[in-house]
Design a protein around this motif. Structure first.
Motif, PDB file in Angstrom:
ATOM      1  N   TYR A  29       5.114  12.111  -2.936  1.00 60.47           N
ATOM      2  CA  TYR A  29       5.671  13.470  -2.914  1.00 60.47           C
ATOM      3  C   TYR A  29       5.193  14.237  -1.675  1.00 60.47           C
ATOM      4  N   ARG A  30       3.904  14.147  -1.384  1.00 62.25           N
ATOM      5  CA  ARG A  30       3.340  14.854  -0.224  1.00 62.25           C
ATOM      6  C   ARG A  30       3.876  14.320   1.102  1.00 62.25           C
ATOM      7  N   ALA A  31       4.436  13.124   1.081  1.00 66.10           N
ATOM      8  CA  ALA A  31       5.054  12.559   2.288  1.00 66.10           C
ATOM      9  C   ALA A  31       6.470  13.103   2.479  1.00 66.10           C
ATOM     10  N   GLY A  32       6.899  13.993   1.580  1.00 59.74           N
ATOM     11  CA  GLY A  32       8.191  14.646   1.734  1.00 59.74           C
ATOM     12  C   GLY A  32       9.342  13.982   1.002  1.00 59.74           C
ATOM     13  N   LEU A  33       9.039  13.100   0.066  1.00 56.14           N
ATOM     14  CA  LEU A  33      10.093  12.417  -0.684  1.00 56.14           C
ATOM     15  C   LEU A  33      10.313  13.081  -2.042  1.00 56.14           C
ATOM     16  N   ASN A  34      11.527  13.019  -2.519  1.00 55.17           N
ATOM     17  CA  ASN A  34      11.955  13.674  -3.762  1.00 55.17           C
ATOM     18  C   ASN A  34      11.673  12.754  -4.958  1.00 55.17           C
ATOM     19  N   ILE A  35      10.401  12.624  -5.329  1.00 50.32           N
ATOM     20  CA  ILE A  35       9.991  11.695  -6.385  1.00 50.32           C
ATOM     21  C   ILE A  35       9.666  12.432  -7.679  1.00 50.32           C
ATOM     22  N   HIS A  36      10.062  11.829  -8.784  1.00 50.89           N
ATOM     23  CA  HIS A  36       9.827  12.385 -10.111  1.00 50.89           C
ATOM     24  C   HIS A  36       9.329  11.274 -11.025  1.00 50.89           C
ATOM     25  N   LYS A  65      11.431   6.003   3.022  1.00 48.46           N
ATOM     26  CA  LYS A  65      11.993   6.843   4.088  1.00 48.46           C
ATOM     27  C   LYS A  65      13.071   6.103   4.871  1.00 48.46           C
ATOM     28  N   ALA A  66      12.925   4.801   5.013  1.00 47.49           N
ATOM     29  CA  ALA A  66      13.908   4.016   5.762  1.00 47.49           C
ATOM     30  C   ALA A  66      15.195   3.790   4.966  1.00 47.49           C
ATOM     31  N   LYS A  67      15.075   3.622   3.651  1.00 45.13           N
ATOM     32  CA  LYS A  67      16.245   3.205   2.860  1.00 45.13           C
ATOM     33  C   LYS A  67      16.859   4.290   1.981  1.00 45.13           C
ATOM     34  N   CYS A  68      16.095   5.323   1.668  1.00 43.67           N
ATOM     35  CA  CYS A  68      16.634   6.356   0.766  1.00 43.67           C
ATOM     36  C   CYS A  68      15.882   7.672   0.944  1.00 43.67           C
ATOM     37  N   PRO A  69      15.874   8.229   2.152  1.00 42.71           N
ATOM     38  CA  PRO A  69      15.046   9.403   2.430  1.00 42.71           C
ATOM     39  C   PRO A  69      15.412  10.668   1.668  1.00 42.71           C
ATOM     40  N   ASP A  70      16.677  10.816   1.274  1.00 41.62           N
ATOM     41  CA  ASP A  70      17.102  12.066   0.641  1.00 41.62           C
ATOM     42  C   ASP A  70      17.519  11.908  -0.815  1.00 41.62           C
ATOM     43  N   GLU A  71      17.366  10.721  -1.375  1.00 44.28           N
ATOM     44  CA  GLU A  71      17.810  10.493  -2.742  1.00 44.28           C
ATOM     45  C   GLU A  71      16.706  10.814  -3.733  1.00 44.28           C
ATOM     46  N   LYS A  72      17.105  11.154  -4.946  1.00 42.66           N
ATOM     47  CA  LYS A  72      16.148  11.421  -6.014  1.00 42.66           C
ATOM     48  C   LYS A  72      15.530  10.103  -6.461  1.00 42.66           C
ATOM     49  N   ILE A  73      14.209  10.048  -6.442  1.00 41.37           N
ATOM     50  CA  ILE A  73      13.457   8.850  -6.817  1.00 41.37           C
ATOM     51  C   ILE A  73      12.826   9.092  -8.189  1.00 41.37           C
ATOM     52  N   LEU A  93       0.849  -1.185   0.000  1.00 40.98           N
ATOM     53  CA  LEU A  93       0.000   0.000   0.000  1.00 40.98           C
ATOM     54  C   LEU A  93       0.887   1.238   0.000  1.00 40.98           C
ATOM     55  N   THR A  94       0.299   2.386  -0.290  1.00 44.79           N
ATOM     56  CA  THR A  94       1.065   3.626  -0.374  1.00 44.79           C
ATOM     57  C   THR A  94       1.874   3.888   0.897  1.00 44.79           C
ATOM     58  N   GLY A  95       1.257   3.733   2.041  1.00 47.67           N
ATOM     59  CA  GLY A  95       1.954   3.970   3.308  1.00 47.67           C
ATOM     60  C   GLY A  95       3.157   3.055   3.484  1.00 47.67           C
ATOM     61  N   GLU A  96       3.043   1.821   3.040  1.00 49.85           N
ATOM     62  CA  GLU A  96       4.157   0.874   3.145  1.00 49.85           C
ATOM     63  C   GLU A  96       5.302   1.256   2.203  1.00 49.85           C
ATOM     64  N   ILE A  97       4.954   1.734   1.013  1.00 48.97           N
ATOM     65  CA  ILE A  97       5.971   2.187   0.062  1.00 48.97           C
ATOM     66  C   ILE A  97       6.711   3.392   0.635  1.00 48.97           C
ATOM     67  N   ILE A  98       5.951   4.341   1.186  1.00 51.43           N
ATOM     68  CA  ILE A  98       6.545   5.544   1.791  1.00 51.43           C
ATOM     69  C   ILE A  98       7.475   5.154   2.945  1.00 51.43           C
ATOM     70  N   LYS A  99       7.031   4.246   3.788  1.00 55.88           N
ATOM     71  CA  LYS A  99       7.852   3.798   4.920  1.00 55.88           C
ATOM     72  C   LYS A  99       9.153   3.175   4.417  1.00 55.88           C
ATOM     73  N   GLU A 100       9.081   2.357   3.391  1.00 58.00           N
ATOM     74  CA  GLU A 100      10.264   1.707   2.821  1.00 58.00           C
ATOM     75  C   GLU A 100      11.228   2.753   2.252  1.00 58.00           C
TER      76      GLU A 100
END
Length: 184
Positions: free
Chosen positions: A89-96, A67-75, A58-65
């Motif tokens: 994106y709204r969860a604060g991750l750098n996704i494109h 944030k745990a493994k690559c919180p600041d990297e470009k996705i 689910l979306t929350g599980e993807i976000i958790k994964e």
């Protein structure tokens, strides 16, 4: 026979000295896994590390994964589900989301073939994909120039990185050069 990537190398880890690394992500759910990989690019080497390869996320599980493994990297993710991209994106991750175009699958695969592909030894699902990703066959058993639609989830995630970070820059440069040539 018919293998798309004929040679891969296994490595212990992605070298720490690599400056250019990105996260590639292909969404899945029921039968297809969500594949998340770290891709390091240096010279003629393409390094790959599997971070996640799971179904029914689910979306929350993807976000958790992420944030745990690559919180600041470009996705760089697939673009088929804009809602999911927006939630991440709204969860604060750098996704494109990847920018696809006609022929982008073939262009991405051909560009990948120009690299030495080095996969970390612990990336078992990625290794399995590379060993099983083959060209499709026609009714007579002859290979076509199109890949099968299987064993490609992590490979698609890698291809998205190539499309955006390698070919994307080249496409813009070619376009600007063509415009410049037309003007002068």
């Amino acid at each position: 026979e018919g293998l798309i990537f004929e040679k891969i190398e296994l490595v212990d880890e992605i070298p720490r000295k690599i400056k250019h690394h990105y996260i590639g992500m292909d969404f899945g759910y029921e039968h297809d896994p969500t594949a998340i990989v770290r891709v390091g690019i240096q010279d003629d080497c393409l390094y790959v590390e599997e971070l996640c390869y799971k179904t029914q996320m689910l979306t929350g599980e993807i976000i958790k994964e992420l944030k745990a493994k690559c919180p600041d990297e470009k996705i760089i993710s697939e673009s088929a589900d804009p809602r999911l991209v927006q939630e991440i994106y709204r969860a604060g991750l750098n996704i494109h989301p990847v920018q696809k175009y006609g022929g982008s699958v073939d262009a991405g695969l051909q560009k990948m073939k120009e690299f030495r592909i080095c996969i970390t030894k612990g990336s078992l699902n990625v290794i399995k994909e590379f060993k099983n990703y083959v060209y499709d066959k026609d009714k007579e058993g002859n290979f076509l120039n199109t890949p099968i639609d299987a064993f490609n989830h992590a490979i698609d995630a890698i291809r998205y990185v190539i499309l955006m970070q390698v070919l994307g820059a080249n496409r813009r440069k070619i376009s600007l050069d063509r415009i410049r040539d037309a003007v002068y």
